[in-house]
Design an enzyme around this catalytic site. Structure first.
Site, PDB file in Angstrom:
ATOM      1  N   LYS A  80     -10.721  -2.343  18.955  1.00  0.00           N
ATOM      2  CA  LYS A  80      -9.303  -2.695  19.140  1.00  0.00           C
ATOM      3  C   LYS A  80      -8.878  -2.623  20.606  1.00  0.00           C
ATOM      4  O   LYS A  80      -7.711  -2.843  20.914  1.00  0.00           O
ATOM      5  CB  LYS A  80      -8.395  -1.745  18.327  1.00  0.00           C
ATOM      6  CG  LYS A  80      -8.796  -1.559  16.884  1.00  0.00           C
ATOM      7  CD  LYS A  80      -8.480  -2.763  16.022  1.00  0.00           C
ATOM      8  CE  LYS A  80      -8.895  -2.493  14.591  1.00  0.00           C
ATOM      9  NZ  LYS A  80      -8.600  -3.556  13.666  1.00  0.00           N
TER      10      LYS A  80
ATOM     11  N   LYS B  88     -13.195   2.206  16.361  1.00  0.00           N
ATOM     12  CA  LYS B  88     -11.932   1.478  16.518  1.00  0.00           C
ATOM     13  C   LYS B  88     -11.470   1.462  17.979  1.00  0.00           C
ATOM     14  O   LYS B  88     -10.820   0.507  18.417  1.00  0.00           O
ATOM     15  CB  LYS B  88     -10.849   2.153  15.650  1.00  0.00           C
ATOM     16  CG  LYS B  88     -10.155   1.199  14.698  1.00  0.00           C
ATOM     17  CD  LYS B  88      -9.201   1.902  13.760  1.00  0.00           C
ATOM     18  CE  LYS B  88      -8.173   0.916  13.236  1.00  0.00           C
ATOM     19  NZ  LYS B  88      -7.260   1.453  12.274  1.00  0.00           N
TER      20      LYS B  88
ATOM     21  N   ASN C 289       0.853  -1.194   0.000  1.00  0.00           N
ATOM     22  CA  ASN C 289       0.000   0.000   0.000  1.00  0.00           C
ATOM     23  C   ASN C 289       0.885   1.240   0.000  1.00  0.00           C
ATOM     24  O   ASN C 289       2.115   1.136   0.021  1.00  0.00           O
ATOM     25  CB  ASN C 289      -0.961  -0.019   1.191  1.00  0.00           C
ATOM     26  CG  ASN C 289      -0.213  -0.051   2.508  1.00  0.00           C
ATOM     27  OD1 ASN C 289       0.486   0.886   2.853  1.00  0.00           O
ATOM     28  ND2 ASN C 289      -0.331  -1.153   3.232  1.00  0.00           N
TER      29      ASN C 289
ATOM     30  N   PHE D 273      -3.734   3.899  14.907  1.00  0.00           N
ATOM     31  CA  PHE D 273      -3.967   4.949  13.917  1.00  0.00           C
ATOM     32  C   PHE D 273      -5.133   4.545  13.034  1.00  0.00           C
ATOM     33  O   PHE D 273      -5.321   3.361  12.755  1.00  0.00           O
ATOM     34  CB  PHE D 273      -2.721   5.173  13.046  1.00  0.00           C
ATOM     35  CG  PHE D 273      -1.891   6.329  13.520  1.00  0.00           C
ATOM     36  CD1 PHE D 273      -1.236   6.262  14.736  1.00  0.00           C
ATOM     37  CD2 PHE D 273      -1.791   7.493  12.769  1.00  0.00           C
ATOM     38  CE1 PHE D 273      -0.480   7.333  15.190  1.00  0.00           C
ATOM     39  CE2 PHE D 273      -1.044   8.562  13.205  1.00  0.00           C
ATOM     40  CZ  PHE D 273      -0.390   8.495  14.424  1.00  0.00           C
TER      41      PHE D 273
ATOM     42  N   PRO E 277      -3.537 -11.767  10.741  1.00  0.00           N
ATOM     43  CA  PRO E 277      -3.827 -11.434  12.149  1.00  0.00           C
ATOM     44  C   PRO E 277      -3.973  -9.923  12.293  1.00  0.00           C
ATOM     45  O   PRO E 277      -3.345  -9.162  11.549  1.00  0.00           O
ATOM     46  CB  PRO E 277      -2.607 -11.950  12.906  1.00  0.00           C
ATOM     47  CG  PRO E 277      -1.529 -12.100  11.887  1.00  0.00           C
ATOM     48  CD  PRO E 277      -2.200 -12.338  10.566  1.00  0.00           C
TER      49      PRO E 277
END
Ligand SMILES: Cc1cc2nc3c(=O)[nH]c(=O)nc-3n(C[C@H](O)[C@H](O)[C@H](O)COP(=O)(O)O)c2cc1C
Length: 415
Positions: free
Chosen positions: A362, A358, A224, A344, A322
């Protein structure tokens, strides 16, 4: 070699630095050091030993610093007026300084500072100073390893003098080993670390940065557009703020941040393994890497050939990678509650919404959000810090090192 250019470092603008230059071969590098310090906004007063003038002419430093260079401690006659200049240069010069930096520092001068000798101007300034001081030793490997030098260096450290370097490597004399002066940009970074407040002192910080690379075959892969600049800036900023920093990085074109050991990886799975190899010891984890969600199942061991004459495209099977941030968040919430987890979110739309989600998914204390179309590969960024307890903190547009310092200051205050 292209000169290294540094971003503006904290604490250096308008810092009054007395730069002592001793008589070693590395004295030629001090000219570049003066250039970098002046560029940072430092006011640089150069003082040379007599021996140093054998290596570089004072005029070089005068031209680069914009100030007359001092060598002798004895009063000199003013060539315009014929009168003797008044004052006590052996005391005054370092009295008006914020920092006394000696680069290169010879074995001889180190020995004198360790024992309090003062038979030249620079020695007197060292003794009479009331500001912090650092030396950047530079000498042959045998001179450096000599027990007398080692005794002197440990005495200087005990006396509270910062020692920058030395580095190991090839030396001007042709030998290889410890004793090389740090590169000028490294000395500037060490100076910035020495003069700044260190809110992260004693903390261990692990940063992931860059893209991941998921191999299709030995020569091709899927990656990316992450440049790694934000993660590298965070690693460098954390080091400048006193932390012991480690970096796990995917492939980038950037130089390794100074003072930061780095593990280079390719795939998301390798990055996951490298992170979990050292997560137990960390106090703060910052996941900046743009990690691929999917990898290629069974990548080919041989370069894939074009199937001529076939209309059909190429089929590849993907498998879920993962989730490094989620696994670190889970690890922190179940096994190491003292670990602060920061992620981030680079999104192209609905940033507030995705970043807030998130935080939960997370199990992160902070999510730093930015718009991917503005941030990827750029030198400037505009970040927002999301956390559960506080309202979003929107930082203006700034260069990535300053953004990194702002984020770390916020996190160290609120975690
Ligand atoms: C060509 C040459 C290179 C030298 N390079 C170094 C050096 O890199 N480091 C060092 O400690 N001494 C070096 N020396 C020895 C110093 O110049 C010598 O010890 C001198 O007295 C140092 O004076 P100062 O500490 O007042 O500057 C070198 C000498 C010569 C002739």
């Amino acid at each position: 070699m292209r000169p290294v250019e540094l971003p503006q470092l904290p604490g250096l603008n308008q810092l009054r630095v007395v730069l002592g230059v001793c008589g070693g071969i590395a004295a030629y590098k001090s000219a570049e050091l003066v250039r970098l310090l002046v560029k940072q906004g430092c006011e640089v007063q150069v003082v040379m030993t007599e021996s140093a003038t054998q290596f570089v002419a004072p005029l070089t430093f005068q031209a680069l610093s914009g100030k007359s260079v001092h060598v002798s401690q004895w009063p000199v006659e003013n060539s315009d007026t014929g009168s003797i200049e008044r004052g006590m240069p052996h005391i005054d010069i370092s009295r008006n300084a914020d920092f006394l930096l000696i680069a290169p520092c010879t074995a001889n001068s180190m020995a004198k500072y360790a024992h309090g000798f003062a038979d030249n101007l620079l020695d007197n300034l060292v003794l009479a100073r009331n500001c912090p001081m650092a030396i950047a030793p530079a000498m042959n490997v045998e001179m450096w390893n000599n027990p007398a030098t080692q005794r002197n260096i440990s005495q200087l450290k005990t006396d509270g003098i910062n020692v920058f370097g030395p580095a190991a490597g090839e030396q001007a004399c042709g030998e290889v080993g410890s004793g090389r002066m740090l590169e000028p940009f490294e000395i500037v970074l060490e100076l910035a670390r020495a003069v700044n407040h260190k809110p992260l002192a004693g903390k261990k910080v692990l940063v992931t940065a860059g893209p991941t690379f998921e191999a299709i075959d030995p020569v091709r892969g899927i990656t990316n557009r992450s440049s790694g600049k934000m993660g590298y800036a965070l690693a460098q900023a954390a080091w400048l703020m006193g932390a012991e920093v480690s970096l796990v990085s995917g492939p980038t074109a950037l130089p390794t941040p100074y003072g930061v050991p780095m593990v280079s990886v390719q795939s998301a799975r390798q990055m996951h393994a490298a992170v979990f190899g050292q997560i137990e010891q960390q106090d703060l984890f910052i996941g900046v890497a743009a990690v691929a969600d999917y990898g290629i199942k069974n990548p080919s061991t041989q370069k894939q050939k074009k199937q001529l004459g076939q209309a059909a495209g190429l089929n590849m099977e993907f498998e879920l990678n993962p989730d490094i941030l989620a696994d670190v968040g889970e690890f922190a919430s179940t096994r190491k509650k003292s670990l602060t987890v920061v992620g981030f979110a680079a999104e192209t739309e609905n940033l507030d919404d995705y970043a807030n989600r998130k935080l939960d998914s997370k199990k992160a204390q902070f999510i730093i959000g930015n718009l991917a179309q503005n941030a990827l590969g750029a030198d400037q960024t505009e970040l927002t810090i999301y956390s559960k307890k506080l309202k979003p903190e929107r930082l203006g547009s700034m260069d990535k090192l300053r953004a990194a310092q702002t984020v770390l200051t916020f996190i160290s205050k609120h975690s």
